[in-house]
Enzyme design. Structure first.
Site, PDB file in Angstrom:
ATOM      1  N   GLU A 479      27.302 -45.572  -5.127  1.00 63.36           N
ATOM      2  CA  GLU A 479      26.571 -44.438  -4.554  1.00 63.36           C
ATOM      3  C   GLU A 479      27.421 -43.543  -3.658  1.00 63.36           C
ATOM      4  O   GLU A 479      26.922 -42.527  -3.163  1.00 63.36           O
ATOM      5  CB  GLU A 479      25.338 -44.954  -3.805  1.00 63.36           C
ATOM      6  CG  GLU A 479      24.301 -45.512  -4.759  1.00 63.36           C
ATOM      7  CD  GLU A 479      23.164 -46.224  -4.045  1.00 63.36           C
ATOM      8  OE1 GLU A 479      23.142 -46.237  -2.793  1.00 63.36           O
ATOM      9  OE2 GLU A 479      22.305 -46.785  -4.747  1.00 63.36           O
ATOM     10  N   GLU A 623      22.476 -57.329   4.474  1.00 65.96           N
ATOM     11  CA  GLU A 623      22.903 -56.533   3.320  1.00 65.96           C
ATOM     12  C   GLU A 623      24.421 -56.460   3.212  1.00 65.96           C
ATOM     13  O   GLU A 623      24.981 -56.510   2.115  1.00 65.96           O
ATOM     14  CB  GLU A 623      22.323 -55.121   3.413  1.00 65.96           C
ATOM     15  CG  GLU A 623      22.700 -54.235   2.238  1.00 65.96           C
ATOM     16  CD  GLU A 623      22.088 -52.863   2.308  1.00 65.96           C
ATOM     17  OE1 GLU A 623      22.174 -52.125   1.311  1.00 65.96           O
ATOM     18  OE2 GLU A 623      21.496 -52.516   3.349  1.00 65.96           O
TER      19      GLU A 623
END
Length: 688
Positions: A479, A623
């Site tokens: 991304e 994460e």
């Protein structure tokens, strides 16, 4: 355990840096705890990240404070409330929260000793016990009941060390943003029992949902005891009782509660009352025994590691969390943070279809069906989204909530341009059929998903003068690459989606759109001069956020030559920084290196995929390395794939069926056993 940081210099540097971690993990594992229980013998207020107990609908997060939960999440409840001005998960009523006063002194973290907390993963129960100033020993447990999706139970045991007076207070505080609350206290004579219900109803921030919560005390040995009820303004709604206890007189009670919204039931207020009364009539013992039994059934699908107790405990934790975050028959999917909190607004991303779905599909196809049915239920919204953007077929949104329409904050380019999610949905639908061979589902739900997503790609590709079909202007799976052309993964998942649609049509003897296979054959992958697959058409060798090219080798299997797989791995493993990137990339590296036979590299990347992400005291996964936002269910899904499909060699054939390919175990793992895999519930082993 201290994790030494490495500079992003590639695999060799990572391997050297992880050698110390490897030593601790291998030799330290001789002293690992029970593989099914994570026990915290010293609860540290400065380093506390709660752990979740959930039943696939209702998530309760543990608290530092005794007899409390820090957070409640009810799946499927969304409203606009902060965080990007889009639909968000809502905080729920912490309806189990209970305060204990002993001789008028409130028990809290700061005035107790010998405080131990424990997550019992086998039974999906949070346990704790503590001492209070030599006056009493207290233990408590809470569970989100597996058989009752909207109910939870707290049990408490007090053993006085001298004569004491206890006051027990159950509270229903209004969550942030809720308004127009109404409170009800009712004494009901139900059967032979007296039930004192405390109920709160309120509206969600915009008034979209009506929310309700109800709770009551249960006295297993004193059914029907009257409970005094009092409301204290400013501290939520309270229900309490007072009891004189004699030295050595063990006393037990429970709090049972339920929460619902109008998203699940047209009359949530009355329904939560009915559910609490139902729980009272079932009784504590039956409620818990049924809960335990259902979790035993879930654990029939298991991963068993011989030779590494710590890895076994960690893998159990990953399975436990995914099993907790999903429920058979719910037609709900899993957000990146599951039911552990409000992370990523509770939205559904490609994380669900690409990272969590495959592992769950092999372990529990019935759970995975809920995830893909969630996509089918939002197929019409995806059609409208495609129409809105000038395309045909169905274009699934990047962030999906309850309606299936786009809920990505408007400032993020992923919303309008990360189109790979549509291919991920089609691919997941075909994988579900390949594992289950359910032609009825394929005809009714799978094929509509595959056809509509394939038709989207027919309208999305652009023919080039070079004779190939191109997909311009996308946000890549990496991304950090925004508005690029011919991203490797986007092209790959589009190609796979088109191929799978044709396969499904043949299985069902449906007409095949010949354009699906023609366009698939013309989708292009670019190369660097060295022969390495180029991430996108203008990629110039910069760092990447997460794996993209390497997904062409797994799970897409378009790059199959071992030399090519190796070259792509060597190149892109050096492009992922050591911090600030999500946990899934190293899981793919683990799978590929294990299948290629690189034992040490597979092991190093397996550790690197989650060890630096663990947070105290329950080893919950953040994460990113050194991140602080657990629980990252996406990472857990990827890591489970690295064990099942990497070390375990389990492979889903895209022509249908499950097989086992060659792979290598970590050197110190003696044996890996995968039980009850797929619909045939087969057992697979690697090692002696």
């Amino acid at each position: 355990m201290k994790i030494f940081k490495c500079k992003p210099l590639g695999l060799l540097t990572h391997a050297k840096c992880l050698s110390f971690v490897s030593f601790i993990m291998v030799y330290g594992s001789l002293y690992a705890q029970d593989p099914w229980k994570i026990t915290v013998n010293k609860v540290d207020s400065t380093k506390y990240y709660g752990v979740t107990v959930a039943n696939g609908i209702l998530g309760l997060v543990s608290s530092l404070q005794p007899l409390q939960t820090s957070h409640t999440v009810l799946a499927g409840c969304y409203d606009k409330f902060g965080r990007g001005d889009v639909s968000n998960f809502l905080s729920g009523f912490n309806f189990l929260n209970t305060s204990l006063l002993i001789d008028n002194q409130k028990i809290r973290y700061g005035n107790i000793s010998h405080y131990v907390q424990e997550l019992d993963m086998k039974n999906a129960v949070f346990n704790a016990h503590f001492d209070y100033h030599g006056e009493a020993n207290v233990s408590y447990s809470f569970a989100s009941l597996r058989q009752l999706p909207y109910c939870a139970l707290l049990t408490v045991t007090i053993t006085p060390l001298k004569d004491i007076k206890v006051k027990v207070v159950n509270t229903q505080a209004l969550p942030d943003g809720f308004h127009d609350n109404k409170v009800f206290h009712e004494e009901l004579h139900v059967g032979h029992a007296v039930t004192n219900l405390m109920t709160t109803e309120a509206l969600s921030p915009t008034g979209k949902l009506k929310m309700g919560a109800c709770s009551t005390f249960l006295f297993p040995s004193e059914l029907g005891q009257s409970v005094a009820v009092q409301q204290e303004k400013g501290e939520g709604q309270n229900s309490y009782f007072v009891k004189q206890l004699k030295k050595g007189q063990t006393y037990r009670f429970a709090v049972v509660g339920s929460t619902l919204s109008s998203a699940q039931c047209s009359d949530p207020i009355n329904e939560v009352k009915r559910l609490v009364i139902y729980c009272q009539m079932e009784g504590v013992r039956k409620l818990l025994n049924t809960h335990y039994s259902l979790w035993r059934n879930l654990w029939e699908s298991d991963i068993q590691i011989e030779g590494d107790p710590q890895a076994q405990q960690d893998v159990n934790s990953m399975m436990y969390h995914l099993y907790s975050f999903l429920r058979e028959g719910s037609n709900l999917s899993i957000s990146p943070m599951g039911l552990s909190g409000l992370g990523y607004n509770g939205h559904i991303f490609w994380d669900a279809d690409t990272w969590m779905f495959p592992a769950l599909l092999l372990l529990h196809p019935e759970l995975a069906q809920s995830m893909i049915n969630y996509r089918y239920d939002h197929l019409e919204a995806a059609r409208k989204n495609a129409f809105e953007h000038g395309y045909r077929g169905a274009q699934f949104v990047w962030e999906s909530a309850d309606t299936g329409f786009e809920d990505t904050p408007v400032f993020a380019m992923t919303g309008p341009f990360e189109h790979s999610v549509t291919g991920c949905v089609g691919f997941a639908a075909w994988q579900y059929y390949c594992v289950t061979h359910d032609k009825v589902w394929l005809k009714e739900k799978g094929f509509p998903l595959l056809k509509e997503t394939a038709d989207f790609w027919l309208s999305r590709v652009v023919p080039g003068e070079d004779g190939y079909e191109h997909i311009p202007n996308v946000v890549a799976a990496d991304e950090w690459a925004e508005n690029v052309d011919d991203d490797a993964f986007t092209n790959g998942i589009a190609k796979m989606n088109l191929i799978c649609a044709a396969k499904a049509a043949r299985v069902l003897n449906f007409p095949i759109d010949r354009e699906w296979e023609r366009v698939a054959s013309k989708i292009k992958f670019w190369k660097i001069d060295s022969g390495v697959t180029r991430e996108y058409s203008t990629y110039n060798g910069g760092n990447i956020k997460q794996c993209d090219v390497n997904l062409l080798a797994f799970p897409l299997k378009f790059v199959t030559n071992k030399v090519d797989i190796s070259h792509d791995l060597e190149y892109y493993s050096r492009k992922v920084p050591n911090e600030g990137t999500p946990a899934m990339t190293q899981a793919i590296f683990t799978i590929l290196y294990s299948r290629l036979g690189y034992q040490k590299r597979a092991w190093d990347y397996f550790q690197d995929s989650y060890i630096p992400n663990l947070l105290p005291p329950f080893r919950v996964i953040a994460e990113t390395k050194n991140g602080t936002n657990p629980y990252f269910a996406t990472g857990a899904g990827g890591i489970l794939q690295s064990v099942i499909m990497g070390f375990g060699g389990i492979d889903i054939s895209y022509d249908g069926g499950i097989s086992q390919v060659h792979s290598v175990l970590p050197k110190h793992w003696k044996k890996l056993t995968l039980t009850s895999i797929g619909v045939e519930r087969k057992t697979y082993t690697v090692g002696k």
